[in-house]
Design a protein around this motif. Structure first.
Motif, PDB file in Angstrom:
ATOM      1  N   UNK A   3       0.822  -1.212   0.000  1.00  9.14           N
ATOM      2  CA  UNK A   3       0.000   0.000   0.000  1.00  9.14           C
ATOM      3  C   UNK A   3       0.859   1.266   0.000  1.00  9.14           C
ATOM      4  N   UNK A   4       1.831   1.418   0.930  1.00 15.14           N
ATOM      5  CA  UNK A   4       2.668   2.622   0.864  1.00 15.14           C
ATOM      6  C   UNK A   4       3.463   2.720  -0.440  1.00 15.14           C
ATOM      7  N   UNK A   5       3.890   1.562  -0.968  1.00 19.74           N
ATOM      8  CA  UNK A   5       4.641   1.560  -2.218  1.00 19.74           C
ATOM      9  C   UNK A   5       3.769   2.058  -3.369  1.00 19.74           C
ATOM     10  N   UNK A   6       2.545   1.557  -3.447  1.00 18.19           N
ATOM     11  CA  UNK A   6       1.626   1.969  -4.514  1.00 18.19           C
ATOM     12  C   UNK A   6       1.296   3.450  -4.394  1.00 18.19           C
ATOM     13  N   UNK A   7       1.030   3.920  -3.165  1.00 17.57           N
ATOM     14  CA  UNK A   7       0.724   5.335  -2.959  1.00 17.57           C
ATOM     15  C   UNK A   7       1.914   6.207  -3.348  1.00 17.57           C
ATOM     16  N   UNK A   8       3.129   5.780  -2.976  1.00 13.19           N
ATOM     17  CA  UNK A   8       4.341   6.543  -3.313  1.00 13.19           C
ATOM     18  C   UNK A   8       4.535   6.605  -4.822  1.00 13.19           C
ATOM     19  N   UNK A   9       4.411   5.452  -5.495  1.00 12.74           N
ATOM     20  CA  UNK A   9       4.590   5.415  -6.954  1.00 12.74           C
ATOM     21  C   UNK A   9       3.520   6.269  -7.631  1.00 12.74           C
ATOM     22  N   UNK A  10       2.266   6.156  -7.178  1.00 10.81           N
ATOM     23  CA  UNK A  10       1.191   6.953  -7.779  1.00 10.81           C
ATOM     24  C   UNK A  10       1.447   8.448  -7.587  1.00 10.81           C
ATOM     25  N   UNK A  11       1.931   8.824  -6.401  1.00 12.61           N
ATOM     26  CA  UNK A  11       2.228  10.231  -6.142  1.00 12.61           C
ATOM     27  C   UNK A  11       3.351  10.726  -7.054  1.00 12.61           C
ATOM     28  N   UNK A  12       4.394   9.907  -7.216  1.00 12.60           N
ATOM     29  CA  UNK A  12       5.502  10.316  -8.088  1.00 12.60           C
ATOM     30  C   UNK A  12       5.069  10.389  -9.550  1.00 12.60           C
ATOM     31  N   UNK A  13       4.239   9.455 -10.008  1.00 11.44           N
ATOM     32  CA  UNK A  13       3.751   9.496 -11.397  1.00 11.44           C
ATOM     33  C   UNK A  13       2.919  10.762 -11.608  1.00 11.44           C
ATOM     34  N   UNK A  14       2.020  11.053 -10.651  1.00 11.37           N
ATOM     35  CA  UNK A  14       1.197  12.253 -10.771  1.00 11.37           C
ATOM     36  C   UNK A  14       2.078  13.509 -10.782  1.00 11.37           C
TER      37      UNK A  14
END
Length: 192
Positions: A3-14
């Protein structure tokens, strides 16, 4: 872990898409199309924020900026709770979970949770020492706050990190033998 990994990756992509959209016209006008320049700009920006946040002047500047932004109603409603949640689950947090606790919940059996606060309640019959306990109900990010008498709470020999692992694994990370720490925990009156 995911979950933190997905949120971090999504934040960086955005963030990458946002920076790339803003900076692409500037780069095309100035130096032309260079592959990876948007990503390099994102990394430089993240590094700059990290450097600013870790020195005295920068941290004061960021705190002041945060204070101004917290005056905006929509920003305050979203950012405040998210920051509190991240702070509570941070291992270095002074405001987060203090200890793993075990409560004899009579009708529910033994309940495991996290001590979040010791406090004293005075209802006119003299002060009562109480504790606020966060009991996760779904993974670790959702749960309920329960108030118990301080005397009803025992303290197993578990770190907060071990307690989090127990909840994330549905109890599978629980040791086959658990020992309760002897002695009484500090009262709310002794808390700083």
């Amino acid at each position: 872990v995911t979950v933190p990994l997905i949120i971090t990756v999504a934040a960086f992509v955005w963030l990458f898409q946002l920076i790339d959209r803003v900076m692409s016209p500037v780069y095309l006008e100035g130096i032309g199309h260079v592959p990876g320049l948007g990503f390099a700009t994102l990394l430089a920006l993240v590094l700059l924020v990290g450097v600013l946040a870790t020195n005295v002047f920068g941290s004061r500047l960021l705190q002041r900026g945060e204070t101004y932004l917290m005056r905006l109603p929509v920003f305050r409603a979203v950012y405040g709770p998210v920051k509190q949640l991240v702070t509570a689950f941070s291992p270095d947090s002074q405001l987060g979970f203090k200890k793993v606790v075990l409560i004899d919940g009579s009708h529910r059996g033994l309940v495991i949770g996290f001590l979040t606060k010791n406090f004293v309640l005075d209802r006119g019959r003299g002060p009562e020492e109480l504790v606020a306990v966060y009991v996760p109900t779904n993974h670790i990010y959702f749960g309920d706050i329960h108030i118990y008498k301080a005397s009803a709470v025992s303290y197993p020999d578990l770190s907060v990190q071990e307690g989090v692992q127990i909840f994330l694994t549905g109890g599978m990370a629980l040791s086959p033998r658990l020992r309760i720490r002897p002695g009484k925990e500090p009262s709310a009156e002794n808390e700083p």
